[in-house]
Structures are given as C-alpha cells and as structure tokens.
Design an enzyme around this catalytic site. Structure first.
Site, PDB file in Angstrom:
ATOM      1  N   CYS A  85      -0.977   4.845  -0.288  1.00  0.00           N
ATOM      2  CA  CYS A  85       0.468   4.756  -0.457  1.00  0.00           C
ATOM      3  C   CYS A  85       0.985   3.332  -0.595  1.00  0.00           C
ATOM      4  CB  CYS A  85       1.160   5.522   0.660  1.00  0.00           C
ATOM      5  SG  CYS A  85       0.932   7.315   0.457  1.00  0.00           S
TER       6      CYS A  85
ATOM      7  N   LYS B 239       2.601   0.337   0.379  1.00  0.00           N
ATOM      8  CA  LYS B 239       2.268  -1.032   0.783  1.00  0.00           C
ATOM      9  C   LYS B 239       0.801  -1.174   1.135  1.00  0.00           C
ATOM     10  CE  LYS B 239       6.493  -1.126   0.200  1.00  0.00           C
ATOM     11  NZ  LYS B 239       6.497   0.332   0.098  1.00  0.00           N
TER      12      LYS B 239
ATOM     13  N   GLU C  65      14.173  -0.138   0.618  1.00  0.00           N
ATOM     14  CA  GLU C  65      14.373   0.628  -0.622  1.00  0.00           C
ATOM     15  C   GLU C  65      15.708   1.362  -0.584  1.00  0.00           C
ATOM     16  OE1 GLU C  65       9.830   1.626  -2.047  1.00  0.00           O
ATOM     17  OE2 GLU C  65      11.021   3.207  -1.153  1.00  0.00           O
TER      18      GLU C  65
ATOM     19  N   SER D 249      12.847   2.566  -4.594  1.00  0.00           N
ATOM     20  CA  SER D 249      11.673   3.421  -4.625  1.00  0.00           C
ATOM     21  C   SER D 249      11.198   3.547  -6.065  1.00  0.00           C
ATOM     22  CB  SER D 249      12.037   4.805  -4.088  1.00  0.00           C
ATOM     23  OG  SER D 249      11.089   5.762  -4.492  1.00  0.00           O
TER      24      SER D 249
END
Length: 553
Positions: free
Chosen positions: A119, A121, A443, A469
């Site tokens: 995912c 990061k 985000e 996002s």
C-alpha cells in the site's frame, strides 16, 4: 558474503548460537541469508494476506539455495486513516518504514533482500531503504483488489466515498449506500483502481525493481503466489550475479518509470514518491521533469478512477509490460538497455510482451490524451509548482476561473461542501495542510469525493497545499508550493479572490496585484503548530517542501 560477519569463524560462535536458538541448522546458517521485509498486519486490506506472499517468497528462496529470514515493518491504511487525525501520520510513515528496513538490513547483514509491501507509503518507503542499503534486492507486492459489483456496475472504495455526497444530494438512499458499502471492497489487495498503491506497484515494475506482473496480477490470483516464488528465486540470481538496486535504478530507468506514470494516468502522489526514491539512488528529478515527460508521452490507459477500466482488465491486456511495449512506438521510446531484476535488460524483457486488447491499452497513435496523465502547474500561487491528475479532469474544467472559497482545514471545507454552501464556479481552497502545516500533508479524498457526489465535479475546482488520494478525480490541484505554513502565496488568499486554474497552459494564478500581495504578506503571521509532541511534531520541523518530495532534511 555480508552474512559472514555473523556466521563465519571462531569469534562468531555466540552469533551462531543465537541463530540456533531459533531453530536454524548449520546448513541454513552457511547458506546466503536473505532478509524478507514485509508489512503484514490485520488493519490494511492490502496487507492482510501478505503472510501468504511471504511464505511463497520463502519457498522460492529455499528452492534457489538461500535461507529466508522474515521481519516486519509498519503500514498505514490511508482509507481508514482518512478524515481524522490519523491522516497526519500517513505520509510521515514513509520515512519510518524506510528507516526501519534500513536498520534491519544494517544491523543484521543480510546477503540480499526481498521486500513485500502493497500500500501507499509502504512501497516507496521500502524502495527508499532498498536503494540506501544497495544490496541485491527486489520487491514483490501483494497485488490489487478486485472491483466489486453493485447494481450491475463495477464499484470500488471511491464509489463509497462519493456515495456519501450522493446521499447528501439526495441522489442515493441510505439503504443503497449500505448495500454499496458491503459490495465495494470484495476482498484482500490494494484498493481497486489506479490509486497510489497500484500506481507505485506498477512504477516499481517499470523501474525494473519488480518482476513483470508485479503491478497488476490480482491479489487473489494463484499467479500472484507463483510470482512471489519467482521473486524468491530471482533474488538468489541477483545475489550470485552481484546485481544491485542502484545498478538498476539509474536516471534512464526513472525516465522509463515516469513515462509509464504518464501513460497509465497514475496518482499525483507519484510526484512525491518518485523524486524521493530517486534521491536515495543519487538521481536528481526536479518537479519540472514530470512536465517534460508528459509532453512527449501520451495517456493510453483510461483506468479507475478517471476511466472505466480496472487493474484486472489492465492485467488481462498484458499489464505494465504491454504498456511499455507500446511506448516503444513513441518518438522518444524507452531506454531499453537498462538492467532489471529479471537479470535481463528491459529490451530483452519486452521482446515477449504483447498488447492483446487495444480497448484497454490504446496505441500511441490513438491515445485518450495527447499528453500524459500528470501536469505540474506554476504561477503566482505556486512559484515552486502544484500538481494535478489532468487525465481525470473533465474537458470543461481544463481551464477554470472562479472566486476563492477559503478554508484553513479539510474539516471546514468538507462541512461546507456537504451543507450545500459551495456553488458551481467556485474554487475551493484548503490550506495549512502541507508537509509542515498539516502536518504530514493529509490527503483530501473526502472533500474531493463529496464534490463529485454532490454533482459539482464539472463546475468546481479545488486547490490545496495538501495532497490527494490516487482515487481523486476532477480539477483538483494539490502540492501547492510553497505551502501556507511557510508563508506561501496560498496563505495570503482571501474569500472571493479570483483564481485561474489553467491546466492546459500549466498555470495556477490569482488575480491580485503585487502591491496587494506584499501588503498581505507583511500582515501574515505563521500559525501555531497543530501537533506539538511526538513523531509528527518532529517530522514537521524536519520535512522539506512537497515540491522536493517531502523528504526529511
């Protein structure tokens, strides 16, 4: 071997004794020790199944004569962290992930490594660490989630975020939203669509640090398990051939990755992560590089959220390798002589690539857009640049002029949007959300999705010094630099100021004369920090601008 420092010789008897305490045999200790860094946990749907991927990698390592040794790091689910204090910790987690993998790789001198993220990061964080360590290594992700089905249509996580706005606009009932909530995310994997996680997994493959298929093979597919086993075997070949990440991640390889970024219409977050990864490889990628690549690489895949096609469909159409094969037909082509983790050059890998479906992967002669998916805007509102996913912007919003509706937090903006206080033609400004001001550059998926859900996607623009996002669509411009907390021009805007968002001409401008701007600047005072203790407070003091990848100084 690096591991000789803890396994060979008389003086290492205590070290070997500690290995034996864990059940390792003399035979295992004598083999190359392969670290498997993963982020398996039970809070991220993209990571819930990584234990199975890790076991497959281990099998591959053992088949090729190595000893696999797994260790874990953290991860943040951006969807679950969204719209509350947790989002301030998401981008900041990238540095912790990079540091933790670096620490494990240095404290325990593995001979090579396989990194298993999925995912947002975690992928860039692990890539940063891989390039710091520069021992033979590759990455294999957990793969994308399948789309769900709702009333005969493909749906995904962003459908639910937009559903909240539709309920407020009275175009969807609560019962329908509940039904959508159950259907949108049907199982494990990184959220379905060309959002940040899948963008980074595809770019890892394009960069040459992941095997073919890394970006697109679905999480639930047996092919994903086979790929993980192949990754375990491939890392042993990298070890024996002494091929290291910095041999692969050259300037030319990053240019190839940026070309794929533009062709796929990837998340704007790639503009944060790719320069940060390149920095660890000793490669300078200024923000303007993205415009240079975008000008010569067309957008040839129309993927969720900006288009109709899913990652599963892209995989069936040949995936990233097929996209790269088609990009060979652009005027500049790709750098084919770069090395990859297959042990072969990119050109050699692409010899077997095909494009079986030109509805999913268009030809460069018939693209969705003549320019790539991302644009960097400059002007008196963004002297250091701002970023927009232009492939997900409606044609009528490519140039938009309107009054500023100014908010100093995401929560204030979200409340105004859902209360119906934002009108067609407005430019929503959300500031003090940059790397320092957020802190952590949160985000803005909730307000951008609410704009779409409220039916304003073709009439309202949004600008912020925060980020978006990968699921964001519409005329949403992020990463405005310098950020408000640093006294950037976005901090000086007032309600009703006229803002020009001209994506076509790469321009972000406010119609305020220089004298007025100077007067406002003289009166501006920096805000008090939002968080004063703990990791994110330290992060805010040390982080650089979004225009340079939000890396720590």
């Amino acid at each position: 071997m690096r591991s000789d420092a803890v396994t060979k010789g008389l003086e290492k008897a205590p070290h070997r004794s500690l290995f034996k305490a864990m059940g390792y045999t003399n035979e295992e200790i004598q083999r190359p020790l392969i670290g498997i860094g993963h982020a398996h946990n039970e809070i991220i749907p993209g990571h819930i199944h990584l234990d199975k991927i890790v076991e497959a990698v281990k099998a591959g390592v053992r088949m090729a004569g190595g000893t696999p040794i797994a260790f874990a790091t953290i991860g943040v689910c951006d969807g679950i962290a969204m719209s509350h204090k947790g989002m301030k910790y998401s981008l900041a987690s990238r540095e912790i992930i990079a540091d933790s993998v670096e620490i494990m790789g240095q404290a325990h001198p593995f001979d090579a490594m396989v990194l298993v993220p999925n995912c947002d990061k975690v992928v860039p964080g692990m890539l940063m660490a891989m390039l710091r360590l520069n021992i033979p290594a590759l990455m294999v992700s957990g793969g994308p989630m399948l789309t769900g089905r709702f009333h005969g249509k493909d749906v995904h996580l962003i459908s639910v975020f937009e559903g909240v706005g539709r309920v407020k606009a009275k175009t969807m009932t609560i019962d329908e939203l509940n039904e959508l909530e159950d259907a949108a995310c049907p199982g494990c994997g990184s959220c379905a669509g060309m959002f940040t996680a899948n963008s980074m997994n595809c770019l890892t493959e394009a960069l040459g640090l992941g095997l073919p298929g890394n970006g697109t093979i679905p999480a639930v597919s047996a092919a994903r398990i086979r790929l993980a086993k192949q990754a375990g075997m491939a890392v042993m070949n990298l070890f024996h051939e002494e091929i290291r990440p910095r041999d692969i991640a050259t300037r030319e390889a990053f240019e190839n990755a940026m070309a794929v970024d533009m062709a796929l219409g990837c998340s704007t977050n790639t503009v944060l992560h790719v320069p940060a990864i390149a920095r660890e490889a000793g490669v300078d990628l200024p923000l303007v590089s993205f415009n240079e690549v975008s000008s010569r690489v067309p957008h040839i895949c129309s993927l969720i959220p900006g288009g109709p096609h899913s990652l599963q469909q892209l995989n069936e159409a040949g995936g990233v390798q097929a996209v790269m094969r088609e990009l060979l037909n652009t005027e500049a082509g790709l750098h084919q002589n770069v090395m990859t983790v297959t042990g072969q050059t990119l050109g050699r890998n692409l010899q077997s690539a095909k494009v079986p479906d030109n509805d999913i992967i268009r030809t460069v002669a018939d693209p969705y857009h003549r320019q790539g998916g991302i644009a960097v805007l400059y002007g008196n509102l963004a002297p250091e640049g701002a970023v927009v996913k232009q492939s997900a912007v409606a044609p009528e919003m490519m140039s938009h002029t309107g009054p500023a509706r100014v908010f100093d937090s995401e929560e204030e903006a979200q409340a105004a949007i859902l209360a119906g206080r934002i009108n067609a033609g407005d430019v929503v400004v959300i500031r003090y959300c940059g790397p320092k001001g957020g802190p952590g550059m949160p985000e803005m998926l909730s307000p951008t999705s609410a704009i779409i859900g409220m039916g304003l996607g073709k009439s309202v623009a949004l600008i912020t010094d925060g980020r978006f996002s990968g699921g964001t669509q519409g005329a949403c411009v992020g990463h405005v630099s310098p950020e408000a907390a640093e006294g950037g021009p976005i901090a000086l805007l007032r309600e009703g100021d006229t803002i020009v968002v001209d994506i076509t001409n790469k321009r972000l401008h406010c119609e305020i004369d220089e004298a007025e701007m100077a007067e406002r600047r003289g009166a501006w005072q920096p805000p008090a920090p939002k968080i004063t203790t703990g990791y994110v407070a330290r992060y805010a003091r040390m982080v650089s601008s979004g225009s340079s990848g939000a890396v720590l100084k």
